[in-house]
Structures are given as structure tokens and as C-alpha cells.
Scaffold this motif. Structure first.
Motif, PDB file in Angstrom:
ATOM      1  N   LYS A 524     -62.637  29.190 -18.348  1.00  0.00           N
ATOM      2  CA  LYS A 524     -63.745  29.936 -17.754  1.00  0.00           C
ATOM      3  C   LYS A 524     -63.655  31.426 -18.066  1.00  0.00           C
ATOM      4  N   VAL A 525     -62.432  31.947 -18.160  1.00  0.00           N
ATOM      5  CA  VAL A 525     -62.272  33.349 -18.553  1.00  0.00           C
ATOM      6  C   VAL A 525     -62.746  33.546 -19.986  1.00  0.00           C
ATOM      7  N   GLU A 526     -62.360  32.644 -20.861  1.00  0.00           N
ATOM      8  CA  GLU A 526     -62.761  32.763 -22.266  1.00  0.00           C
ATOM      9  C   GLU A 526     -64.279  32.682 -22.429  1.00  0.00           C
ATOM     10  N   PHE A 527     -64.937  31.804 -21.677  1.00  0.00           N
ATOM     11  CA  PHE A 527     -66.399  31.709 -21.757  1.00  0.00           C
ATOM     12  C   PHE A 527     -67.050  32.970 -21.203  1.00  0.00           C
ATOM     13  N   LEU A 528     -66.488  33.493 -20.118  1.00  0.00           N
ATOM     14  CA  LEU A 528     -67.021  34.706 -19.496  1.00  0.00           C
ATOM     15  C   LEU A 528     -66.945  35.894 -20.460  1.00  0.00           C
ATOM     16  N   VAL A 529     -65.801  36.084 -21.082  1.00  0.00           N
ATOM     17  CA  VAL A 529     -65.575  37.262 -21.924  1.00  0.00           C
ATOM     18  C   VAL A 529     -66.159  37.088 -23.325  1.00  0.00           C
ATOM     19  N   ASN A 530     -65.922  35.957 -23.932  1.00  0.00           N
ATOM     20  CA  ASN A 530     -66.314  35.765 -25.334  1.00  0.00           C
ATOM     21  C   ASN A 530     -67.770  35.363 -25.525  1.00  0.00           C
ATOM     22  N   THR A 531     -68.280  34.519 -24.655  1.00  0.00           N
ATOM     23  CA  THR A 531     -69.650  34.016 -24.828  1.00  0.00           C
ATOM     24  C   THR A 531     -70.649  34.793 -23.981  1.00  0.00           C
ATOM     25  N   MET A 532     -70.323  34.942 -22.697  1.00  0.00           N
ATOM     26  CA  MET A 532     -71.244  35.675 -21.821  1.00  0.00           C
ATOM     27  C   MET A 532     -71.153  37.187 -22.048  1.00  0.00           C
ATOM     28  N   GLU A 533     -70.030  37.635 -22.666  1.00  0.00           N
ATOM     29  CA  GLU A 533     -69.810  39.045 -22.973  1.00  0.00           C
ATOM     30  C   GLU A 533     -69.849  39.930 -21.730  1.00  0.00           C
ATOM     31  N   LYS A 534     -69.209  39.414 -20.692  1.00  0.00           N
ATOM     32  CA  LYS A 534     -69.101  40.184 -19.449  1.00  0.00           C
ATOM     33  C   LYS A 534     -67.656  40.656 -19.293  1.00  0.00           C
ATOM     34  N   PRO A 535     -67.435  41.763 -18.621  1.00  0.00           N
ATOM     35  CA  PRO A 535     -66.072  42.254 -18.403  1.00  0.00           C
ATOM     36  C   PRO A 535     -65.321  41.361 -17.412  1.00  0.00           C
ATOM     37  N   ILE A 536     -64.018  41.267 -17.564  1.00  0.00           N
ATOM     38  CA  ILE A 536     -63.211  40.422 -16.681  1.00  0.00           C
ATOM     39  C   ILE A 536     -63.273  40.902 -15.236  1.00  0.00           C
ATOM     40  N   THR A 537     -63.568  42.185 -15.059  1.00  0.00           N
ATOM     41  CA  THR A 537     -63.632  42.734 -13.697  1.00  0.00           C
ATOM     42  C   THR A 537     -64.781  42.153 -12.879  1.00  0.00           C
ATOM     43  N   ASP A 538     -65.730  41.472 -13.536  1.00  0.00           N
ATOM     44  CA  ASP A 538     -66.830  40.855 -12.777  1.00  0.00           C
ATOM     45  C   ASP A 538     -66.324  39.782 -11.814  1.00  0.00           C
ATOM     46  N   VAL A 539     -65.202  39.153 -12.153  1.00  0.00           N
ATOM     47  CA  VAL A 539     -64.691  38.078 -11.281  1.00  0.00           C
ATOM     48  C   VAL A 539     -64.054  38.665 -10.028  1.00  0.00           C
ATOM     49  N   VAL A 540     -63.758  39.966 -10.037  1.00  0.00           N
ATOM     50  CA  VAL A 540     -63.183  40.569  -8.835  1.00  0.00           C
ATOM     51  C   VAL A 540     -64.205  40.548  -7.707  1.00  0.00           C
ATOM     52  N   ASP A 541     -65.452  40.884  -8.039  1.00  0.00           N
ATOM     53  CA  ASP A 541     -66.510  40.872  -7.017  1.00  0.00           C
ATOM     54  C   ASP A 541     -66.948  39.455  -6.667  1.00  0.00           C
ATOM     55  N   TYR A 542     -66.769  38.522  -7.602  1.00  0.00           N
ATOM     56  CA  TYR A 542     -67.217  37.156  -7.326  1.00  0.00           C
ATOM     57  C   TYR A 542     -66.175  36.136  -7.846  1.00  0.00           C
ATOM     58  N   PRO A 543     -65.000  36.031  -7.157  1.00  0.00           N
ATOM     59  CA  PRO A 543     -63.949  35.103  -7.593  1.00  0.00           C
ATOM     60  C   PRO A 543     -64.356  33.635  -7.474  1.00  0.00           C
ATOM     61  N   ARG A 544     -65.438  33.391  -6.708  1.00  0.00           N
ATOM     62  CA  ARG A 544     -65.902  32.009  -6.570  1.00  0.00           C
ATOM     63  C   ARG A 544     -66.414  31.460  -7.915  1.00  0.00           C
ATOM     64  N   TYR A 545     -66.597  32.336  -8.875  1.00  0.00           N
ATOM     65  CA  TYR A 545     -67.006  31.915 -10.218  1.00  0.00           C
ATOM     66  C   TYR A 545     -66.127  30.768 -10.723  1.00  0.00           C
ATOM     67  N   PHE A 546     -64.832  30.828 -10.410  1.00  0.00           N
ATOM     68  CA  PHE A 546     -63.897  29.825 -10.917  1.00  0.00           C
ATOM     69  C   PHE A 546     -64.060  28.457 -10.242  1.00  0.00           C
ATOM     70  N   SER A 547     -64.827  28.398  -9.181  1.00  0.00           N
ATOM     71  CA  SER A 547     -64.981  27.124  -8.465  1.00  0.00           C
ATOM     72  C   SER A 547     -66.075  26.243  -9.070  1.00  0.00           C
ATOM     73  N   TYR A 548     -66.947  26.818  -9.905  1.00  0.00           N
ATOM     74  CA  TYR A 548     -68.065  26.053 -10.453  1.00  0.00           C
ATOM     75  C   TYR A 548     -67.666  25.326 -11.738  1.00  0.00           C
ATOM     76  N   SER A 549     -68.323  24.219 -11.977  1.00  0.00           N
ATOM     77  CA  SER A 549     -68.060  23.436 -13.188  1.00  0.00           C
ATOM     78  C   SER A 549     -68.557  24.197 -14.414  1.00  0.00           C
ATOM     79  N   LEU A 550     -67.710  24.323 -15.399  1.00  0.00           N
ATOM     80  CA  LEU A 550     -68.084  25.033 -16.623  1.00  0.00           C
ATOM     81  C   LEU A 550     -69.194  24.293 -17.364  1.00  0.00           C
TER      82      LEU A 550
END
Length: 600
Positions: A524-550
Motif C-alpha cells: 500500500k505504501v508503494e501504490f501510494l507513493v509510486n502510483t498515486m504520487e502522494k507523499p508518505i506523510t499523508d498517512v499520518v493524517d489518515y492511518p486508516r488508509y492501511f485498513s482498506y483493501s488495495l
């Protein structure tokens, strides 16, 4: 599915039990050597295997020195080997037995020495009188030892039993039971039994550990079979090494023979081999048969029909045939009369408590030691669960997951409850926690729960936030710090997140620490950073991101937004239900999932 193994033959109840042979109540052989009890006849103390000065070899050979013990031992061993061969034992086996029965050898040599010193050969029957008349030079030491072995009257069985590990006194006692057995047949039987029952490797102390656990949780009246088993355990516990020595094949065989000498009266072909084959058919591996027998020795004397009958009582617990073997290995006492009767009481008790029968069966299958617990003790624990709102189906869920809780002491459960209350968690929430993660209540406060609190403090989660963290993710209490929690912390920090960021994420979404690095976090980190092109710090505000099915939620929604050139936060993208997301970003009532692959 049980029909393959459990066709009960129409025999009378009496025929279901092994009929043991009548055993003698007195020795069937007697020593004919005079016993010295008068103080004036007692010789002065002598070294082991002392050689009398008057004892000589034939004139053709040089006489050995009086203290030549090695020569004396060699002669005695040859005499014993010759004696054993006279009963039909092979030379190889006879030589092996004579060299591994030192106390038996000493007994014979001491007897010869005493008769020499006291000149009592003339009182030892016709052959002894001949020795006295002929003199040492003609008779020789070896012949006297051979005579002494014959006079003992055990036909070599004592020497053989010592060679397999029994003490001399135990060997003499067991030999009395075996007077009708020929020595070659006994040697063959012991070899076969060792091959059948002791073919597995040492268990590293697991048998002894299970024996202690079975005794610890036994609180019902016991039958004769269980009494024999407990006496067997008690004898072993009194020895050096205690119950841990049950894992040693040599020691275990010796203990069995000493405590259950009737074992050597059983037929290998008509009793032992069919029983072993049956147990293998129901799932007990050959290499682990000894676990079953050492934990419940009376099973050796059961015939197959009785085992079938008693195993059938648990057909609802062990649904699959091979499950019965696993159940037996966990708790062999299920075959005893006491446990069979208590099983019915346990089922009746939980039926009154309206606990689903399937949950009860799952609990017994997982932790059959429950069946050794009295229903009065079970009732005490069930009452404490009831005070937490855990009853009926909820109680079934708890005991199906952690049946060992039923065997805890009430004060141990209450200590955990008090521990959680001290953290600021109310009883209603504690009841929900016990339903979700009952394992917590079977752990040690000092070794487990307190250590997890220290971990939370170390990463920056203050006491005020602990109740929220535990409510959201009680499984944290049973997660391994070194192998689970710290590696996930380390991984998140390698992404560029600070310890403060991670503490903030844990406070907001404590299940974060429960996700696998390889299966959840990294993809999920790799999809967030490489594909969605979002900074890793986005998960700090919304850690629930990791709970959803990729595959089922994150990717589909991202491709929908990308196709419409919509930018939004992780929370806006994933926090809405399907209808709200479709209405906000698609203008329709249902989602249309698209992706680059679909467009191609």
C-alpha cells in the motif's frame, strides 16, 4: 466416516476388556544357597569381585593373582553368557546381556566368594558337594559362577531385565511375573515392543510437560486406571530428572516395565500389533505412540473393541477421523472411565447455560483438559463471565477461541479485569474485549500486559490515550514486541516518518501495528507513493488508509478519481461509503470501476 474403524462386534460387556492372565502372588523360584544371618558368619568387608587365594585354575595354566578382578569379571561374564545360551538365547544376545548386567554378575560372584570363604559348598546339594570334594583346582571359578546362576532359579531373566535398564531389585521382582515365559521369547518380545512403541525420537520434555498439565487440571473423582497412571507419574517424579525423563526412550521403557510388569505378558502378534495398527488408523503416528502410552499406560491392556467403544463417545468432537488421533495425543485420559463420565456432565452443564453445542465441541477439541475439570469449578468461572455480560452465545464464542480460560482460577481472571479497570476501561467494554480477544485474560499481567503498556509509553502513547488504543485494538496485548511490534515501527521509520508521527498514528488508529509488513504495509505504501504520487506523510493524517483493501477499494477509487482529474485527500477518497462516493465524484448512484487495464 467412523464406520471404517468402529464396527463394534456383538460381544458381551465382559469381552470388551482385556482379560489379564492370573499372576502369581508368591515367587515361583527359590534360592538354594544358604543365607548368612548369624553375626559370627559375616565376613570382613571385601572389595568388589575379590578373588580368593585358594581359588586356582587347572595346573596347565598359570594361576592368576588374587586381586586380578578383570580376569574374574571376564570368567563370570563367560559363565553368564554360557548359562543364557543354554536356554536358547543367541550368543550375540547372551554376550550383550552378560556385559550389561553388572549387579547380577556381582551377586553371583559374591555368592561364590562367600561359599568359598566359609567352606559351605558341601551344604549346597549334590553338585555343591562335588565341588567341595573336587577342590578349586578341578572345579574352577567359571563353573562355580555357572552353578550359582542355575541355583538362583530365575532362568536368566534377572540378568536380561537388568540389561534393559531395570535395577537388580526391580529385575528380581518383575522376573517373578514372568516364570511361565521362556527367556528367548522374552528377549524377542522386548525387542518387538521397543520397535513398536519406542521408535520415535526424544520429545524434548513435552511428555513430562503435558503430564504435569493433565494433573494440574484434574479435579474430578478418579477411577482405578487414572489412579494407576498418577502412581506411575509419582514414582517417576521422585527420581532424578522427574517427569522430564519421560521423553527418554530407555528410561521410559524401564519405568513402564517396573510399574506395569504385566506388559511383558501380552502377546505381540495378537494384541500389541493390532492395537498399534488401529491407533495409527485413527491418526496417531507411529513415532508418537509412546506419548499416548506413557501418559496413559492402562491403554496397553485395552483390546481394540474397548478402544473403539470409548472413542465413539467423542465422534461429535473429532468430526474427521484423523482428528481423533490428535485428540488422544493431547489428552489420552479421554479413554478412562472417569473422563468419559465427566464428558456427559460437561455437555449437560453447558446445555443448561445455553451455550451452543458446536462451541463446546470446538473448546473440547482445542483444549480437552476441560474434561478433567469438575462442573462445580466450571460454574465458578462461568458466573464471573456472566458479570461481564458474557453469556450464552457470547460465552460460546469465548470458550471456542480460548477454552483454557475455563481452567483459570477465578482470582486470575479478576486480576486482569482489575488491571484493565485501572487503565480507565469500564466493565462493559471489558466484556466486549473478552469476546473479541479472550487470549488477553489467559496471559500474565507482569510478563505480558505490563510489558505492552511499557512499549506504548516508549513510543509516545501517553496514559490518557491508552484506553482508546486498547479499545480499538485489544490484540496489541497479545502481540510479540520483538517479533511483531518493533519491526513494524522500524519499517515505518525507514519510510521517513518520525517517532512522533508514528505515535500520533497509533493514537488515531491502533490496529496499524497489527498489519503485516509484506502483505499490507509495503504494497500500500508503494501504490501510494509510486502510483498515486502522494507523499508518505499523508498517512499520518489518515492511518486508516492501511485498513482498506488495495485491490477492492483503494485502486478502484483512485482510477475513478484520476479519470476525472479529481484531487482529494485519502480520507475523502476512502472514508465515504460507495453511494456517497458515487454521488460526490461520479454523479451517479453506483460506482463504475475503471482502470488503465480496463481502458486498454
Amino acid at each position: 466416516m467412523f464406520s471404517q474403524f468402529f464396527q463394534i462386534s456383538p460381544t458381551s460387556p465382559q469381552n470388551l476388556f482385556f482379560n489379564p492372565l492370573f499372576l502369581p502372588h508368591y515367587p515361583l523360584f527359590f534360592h538354594k544357597i544358604p543365607f548368612k544371618s548369624h553375626p559370627f558368619l559375616l565376613p570382613k568387608p571385601k572389595p568388589l569381585l575379590h578373588f580368593h587365594p585358594l581359588l586356582a585354575t587347572p595346573p596347565s595354566n598359570p594361576a592368576p593373582l588374587p586381586n586380578d578382578q578383570s580376569w574374574q569379571t571376564h570368567e563370570a561374564q563367560e559363565a553368564i553368557s554360557e548359562f543364557l545360551q543354554g536356554f536358547g538365547v543367541s550368543q550375540a544376545d547372551s554376550d550383550s546381556i552378560s556385559s550389561t548386567s553388572p549387579r547380577y554378575l556381582k551377586m553371583l560372584v559374591d555368592g561364590v566368594r562367600d561359599l568359598d570363604e566359609l567352606s559351605l559348598w558341601g551344604s549346597c546339594g549334590a553338585e555343591g558337594k562335588d565341588f567341595a570334594v573336587a577342590g578349586d583346582a578341578v572345579v574352577g571359578f567359571k563353573k562355580k559362577v555357572l552353578y550359582m546362576a542355575k541355583e538362583k532359579g530365575d532362568n536368566g531373566k534377572v540378568a536380561f531385565l537388568e540389561s534393559v535398564g531395570l535395577s537388580l531389585s526391580a529385575a528380581m521382582n518383575v522376573a517373578r511375573y514372568l516364570s511361565a515365559e521362556s527367556l528367548p521369547a522374552l528377549v524377542h518380545k522386548v525387542k518387538c515392543m521397543k520397535e513398536l512403541l519406542f521408535s520415535g525420537n526424544s520429545d524434548g520434555g513435552r511428555i513430562g510437560k503435558n503430564a504435569r498439565r493433565m494433573m494440574m487440571y484434574l479435579s474430578i473423582p478418579i477411577d482405578e486406571e487414572l489412579q494407576q497412571t498418577l502412581s506411575f507419574f509419582e514414582k517417576i517424579q521422585a527420581r532424578r530428572g522427574g517427569l522430564d525423563t519421560l521423553g527418554s526412550n530407555d528410561a521410559s521403557f524401564r519405568y513402564l516395565i517396573e510399574s506395569f510388569p504385566r506388559l511383558l505378558l501380552l502377546s505381540v502378534e495378537s494384541h500389541m500389533k493390532p492395537m498399534v495398527e488401529f491407533l495409527e488408523n485413527i491418526g496417531v503416528p507411529r513415532g508418537r505412540l509412546i506419548n499416548l502410552i506413557l501418559l496413559f499406560p492402562p491403554i496397553i491392556f485395552y483390546n481394540i473393541e474397548l478402544i473403539k467403544l470409548r472413542v465413539l463417545a467423542f465422534k461429535e468432537v473429532a468430526v474427521v477421523d484423523k482428528d481423533m488421533g490428535k485428540l488422544l495425543l493431547k489428552y489420552p485420559w479421554i479413554l478412562s472411565t472417569s473422563i468419559q463420565e465427566n464428558y456427559k456432565e460437561v455437555l449437560y452443564f453447558f446445555n443448561l447455560e445455553k451455550v451452543p453445542i458446536l462451541s463446546v465441541h470446538r473448546a473440547i477439541k482445542s483444549w480437552p483438559h476441560i474434561l478433567g475439570c469438575s462442573t462445580s469449578k466450571l460454574k465458578l468461572m462461568v458466573e464471573h463471565f456472566d458479570e461481564l455480560g458474557v453469556r450464552n452465545k457470547k460465552l460460546g464464542q469465548v470458550i471456542a477461541k480460548s477454552p483454557q480460560l475455563l481452567l483459570r482460577k477465578p482470582q486470575e481472571l479478576l486480576q486482569v479485569v482489575s488491571f484493565l479497570e485501572d487503565l480507565g476501561i469500564d466493565k462493559e467494554t471489558i466484556g466486549r474485549i473478552i469476546c473479541r480477544c479472550p487470549e488477553i485474560f489467559a496471559t500474565s499481567i507482569e510478563k505480558t500486559l505490563q510489558r505492552k503498556l511499557e512499549f506504548l509509553t516508549s513510543i509516545g502513547v501517553s496514559g490518557a490515550h491508552v484506553p482508546r488504543v486498547i479499545k480499538k485494538y485489544p490484540e496489541l496485548f497479545v502481540s510479540d514486541v520483538d517479533r511483531t511490534l518493533l519491526p513494524r515501527m522500524t519499517y515505518l521509520m525507514t519510510l521517513g516518518l518520525s517517532a512522533k508521527d508514528i505515535a500520533f498514528m497509533v493514537r488515531k488508529f491502533s490496529p496499524l501495528l497489527g498489519y503485516s509488513i509484506d502483505e499490507v504495509l509495503r504494497p500500500k505504501v508503494e501504490f501510494l507513493v509510486n502510483t498515486m504520487e502522494k507523499p508518505i506523510t499523508d498517512v499520518v493524517d489518515y492511518p486508516r488508509y492501511f485498513s482498506y483493501s488495495l485491490e477492492k477499494k483503494i485502486k478502484p477509487r483512485f482510477w475513478v478519481l484520476k479519470g476525472r482529474n479529481v484531487e482529494c485527500s485519502l480520507k475523502d477518497m476512502l472514508g465515504k461509503n460507495d453511494d456517497d462516493f458515487a454521488a460526490d465524484y461520479m454523479g451517479v448512484g453506483s460506482m463504475l470501476v475503471t482502470s488503465p487495464i480496463a481502458k486498454q
